[in-house]
Scaffold this motif. Structure first.
Motif, PDB file in Angstrom:
ATOM      1  N   ASP A   1       0.846  -1.194   0.000  1.00 25.81           N
ATOM      2  CA  ASP A   1       0.000   0.000   0.000  1.00 25.81           C
ATOM      3  C   ASP A   1       0.875   1.234   0.000  1.00 25.81           C
ATOM      4  OD1 ASP A   1      -2.379  -1.402  -0.018  1.00 25.81           O
ATOM      5  OD2 ASP A   1      -2.479  -1.546   2.156  1.00 25.81           O
ATOM      6  N   THR A   2       1.537   1.477  -1.118  1.00 24.69           N
ATOM      7  CA  THR A   2       2.404   2.631  -1.240  1.00 24.69           C
ATOM      8  C   THR A   2       2.009   3.407  -2.481  1.00 24.69           C
ATOM      9  OG1 THR A   2       4.716   3.350  -1.392  1.00 24.69           O
ATOM     10  CG2 THR A   2       4.139   1.292  -2.499  1.00 24.69           C
TER      11      THR A   2
ATOM     12  N   ARG B   1       5.183   8.897  -4.406  1.00 22.17           N
ATOM     13  CA  ARG B   1       6.162   9.126  -3.349  1.00 22.17           C
ATOM     14  C   ARG B   1       7.417   8.293  -3.611  1.00 22.17           C
ATOM     15  NH1 ARG B   1       3.046  12.639  -2.828  1.00 22.17           N
ATOM     16  NH2 ARG B   1       1.965  13.332  -0.934  1.00 22.17           N
TER      17      ARG B   1
ATOM     18  N   PRO C   1       9.729   3.012  -1.013  1.00 21.29           N
ATOM     19  CA  PRO C   1      10.351   2.525   0.224  1.00 21.29           C
ATOM     20  C   PRO C   1      11.216   1.297  -0.054  1.00 21.29           C
ATOM     21  CG  PRO C   1       7.947   2.730   0.442  1.00 21.29           C
ATOM     22  CD  PRO C   1       8.267   2.824  -1.012  1.00 21.29           C
TER      23      PRO C   1
ATOM     24  N   LEU D   1      -3.665   7.008   0.079  1.00 24.31           N
ATOM     25  CA  LEU D   1      -2.371   6.397   0.353  1.00 24.31           C
ATOM     26  C   LEU D   1      -1.307   7.464   0.629  1.00 24.31           C
ATOM     27  CD1 LEU D   1      -2.165   3.558  -2.342  1.00 24.31           C
ATOM     28  CD2 LEU D   1      -2.617   3.298   0.096  1.00 24.31           C
ATOM     29  N   GLU D   2      -1.357   8.547  -0.118  1.00 21.90           N
ATOM     30  CA  GLU D   2      -0.390   9.627   0.090  1.00 21.90           C
ATOM     31  C   GLU D   2      -0.499  10.191   1.502  1.00 21.90           C
ATOM     32  OE1 GLU D   2      -0.128  11.439  -4.461  1.00 21.90           O
ATOM     33  OE2 GLU D   2      -1.558  12.252  -3.018  1.00 21.90           O
TER      34      GLU D   2
ATOM     35  N   ARG E   1       0.865   7.674   4.008  1.00 26.88           N
ATOM     36  CA  ARG E   1       2.324   7.593   3.906  1.00 26.88           C
ATOM     37  C   ARG E   1       2.987   8.812   4.533  1.00 26.88           C
ATOM     38  NH1 ARG E   1       6.101   5.792  -0.052  1.00 26.88           N
ATOM     39  NH2 ARG E   1       8.151   6.380   0.712  1.00 26.88           N
ATOM     40  N   ASP E   2       2.466  10.000   4.221  1.00 25.82           N
ATOM     41  CA  ASP E   2       3.077  11.221   4.738  1.00 25.82           C
ATOM     42  C   ASP E   2       2.967  11.289   6.255  1.00 25.82           C
ATOM     43  OD1 ASP E   2       3.599  11.880   2.140  1.00 25.82           O
ATOM     44  OD2 ASP E   2       1.952  13.308   1.945  1.00 25.82           O
TER      45      ASP E   2
ATOM     46  N   ALA F   1       2.769   8.687   8.318  1.00 21.24           N
ATOM     47  CA  ALA F   1       3.632   7.664   8.916  1.00 21.24           C
ATOM     48  C   ALA F   1       5.099   8.058   8.869  1.00 21.24           C
ATOM     49  CB  ALA F   1       3.424   6.328   8.208  1.00 21.24           C
ATOM     50  N   GLU F   2       5.507   8.782   7.807  1.00 22.73           N
ATOM     51  CA  GLU F   2       6.929   9.051   7.622  1.00 22.73           C
ATOM     52  C   GLU F   2       7.361  10.412   8.136  1.00 22.73           C
ATOM     53  OE1 GLU F   2       8.178   8.432   3.660  1.00 22.73           O
ATOM     54  OE2 GLU F   2       8.122   6.249   3.872  1.00 22.73           O
TER      55      GLU F   2
ATOM     56  N   PRO G   1      -1.912   3.190   9.018  1.00 20.28           N
ATOM     57  CA  PRO G   1      -0.824   2.509   9.728  1.00 20.28           C
ATOM     58  C   PRO G   1      -1.042   2.515  11.224  1.00 20.28           C
ATOM     59  CG  PRO G   1      -0.097   4.621   8.857  1.00 20.28           C
ATOM     60  CD  PRO G   1      -1.472   4.377   8.303  1.00 20.28           C
TER      61      PRO G   1
ATOM     62  N   ASP H   1       4.825  -0.859  11.020  1.00 18.07           N
ATOM     63  CA  ASP H   1       6.094  -0.421  10.472  1.00 18.07           C
ATOM     64  C   ASP H   1       7.169  -1.481  10.575  1.00 18.07           C
ATOM     65  OD1 ASP H   1       7.288   1.527  13.329  1.00 18.07           O
ATOM     66  OD2 ASP H   1       6.260  -0.396  13.175  1.00 18.07           O
TER      67      ASP H   1
END
Length: 328
Positions: free
Chosen positions: A132-133, A137, A140, A250-251, A254-255, A257-258, A318, A323
């Motif tokens: 799921d990326t 972006r 990973p 998803l964006e 992701r943003d 989580a990171e 997430p 992770d």
């Protein structure tokens, strides 16, 4: 007994391996090793006996014409060697093939026999899985190992994965039991656009490999291919509002989580790579889907569905345990 006639004594050799099939979403890993072999003009010195490891009804041989003579290419795994020049030259032993259909332990033992005879100091196995990326972006890439000492020395994650595995996981464990340092590098490929090629994921694997073994890898047209790939997927996603909404979700995940990982250390790594490139010199998909983060198989949503596009599943946000890296 393995005899390696014609192979010179190698300098600080590292074995880099990738296998087509379940471990190779978007053909990202096998394409990365093929890129190394092509850029550095690798010389094949060995090939495993295809009849020992492959079911020819699953991986069929191909017939081709050479100056009017019909020839057959059998599915197998080949080893080649390349020398990386520069101030500190070193050799790479490239292993490129197809995930074997049978006798995996013998397959790994044969590769380890070559590694022992050649004095290989480190084995790096490349893989790619569906996840799921978002395609918008950076890809990973997880670096994992079963060796806690190696994890500390090379700033890697010690794998905790449990579940179905492929030849990448089996070979890494075989290396560990044989006392050969081994690392797996896994690129996450967007599951909604899994059709090969995926030059963006290939580029990410090569960048991570470059950092890991401290060599400068010539990238050729890969950066431009990666940009063109992303533009193409952007256009396909824009044609379907549901897919575009899914990508945006998803964006955001992701943003979020990171955000804590946008550290000075990460920025420093990117800057070091930029300096190295500025100043340095030197030279089809498997049926049944690919490995995913949870070990299941999945197919492409954006391009593969013969009956039209399918609404992608709603991604899970997430959680505290999401992770943890997977090695398969």
């Amino acid at each position: 007994m393995i005899e390696l006639e014609g192979v010179p004594e190698l300098i600080d050799p590292v074995m880099v391996a990738a296998f087509e099939g379940w471990n190779d979403a978007g053909d990202a890993a096998s394409t990365a090793v093929a890129h190394l072999d092509r850029e550095w003009k690798g010389e094949v010195f060995a090939a495993l006996d295809a009849e020992d490891y492959y079911d020819f009804q699953v991986n069929r041989p191909t017939v081709w014409m050479d100056a009017g003579v019909r020839k057959i290419t059998w599915p197998t795994t080949r080893l080649s060697v390349v020398r990386v020049g520069g101030e500190k030259p070193r050799d790479l032993v490239l292993v490129r093939g197809i995930e074997p259909s049978m006798r995996w332990r013998s397959f790994c033992n044969e590769l380890l026999g070559f590694a022992h005879e050649l004095g290989v100091e480190l084995v790096v196995i490349l893989g790619a899985l569906l996840g799921d990326t978002p395609h918008t972006r950076p890809v990973p890439v997880s670096g994992v190992t079963s060796d806690p000492d190696l994890a500390r020395r090379m700033d890697l994650e010690e794998t905790k994965y449990e579940g179905p595995t492929g030849i990448v996981g089996i070979l890494q464990e075989a290396c560990t039991h044989a006392g050969v340092p081994a690392v797996s590098l896994w690129a996450a490929v967007p599951h909604y656009v899994s059709q090969p090629p995926n030059p963006k994921a290939t580029l990410a694997l090569l960048n991570r490999l470059e950092d890991l073994i401290d060599v400068r890898i010539p990238l050729g047209e890969l950066p431009e291919d990666a940009r063109a790939w992303q533009v193409g997927v952007d256009q396909l996603a824009a044609e379907d509002s549901e897919v575009a909404e899914y990508v945006q979700t998803l964006e955001e995940a992701r943003d979020t989580a990171e955000l804590p990982e946008a550290s000075g250390e990460a920025i420093a790594r990117e800057f070091e790579r930029y300096l190295r490139r500025r100043d340095g010199g030197g030279p089809g998909p498997s049926p049944g889907g690919h490995a995913t983060a949870d070990g299941s198989d999945t197919a492409s949503y954006l391009r593969d569905n013969p009956g039209g596009r399918t609404r992608p599943p709603k991604p899970q946000r997430p959680g505290p345990d999401d992770d943890e890296p997977s090695d398969d």
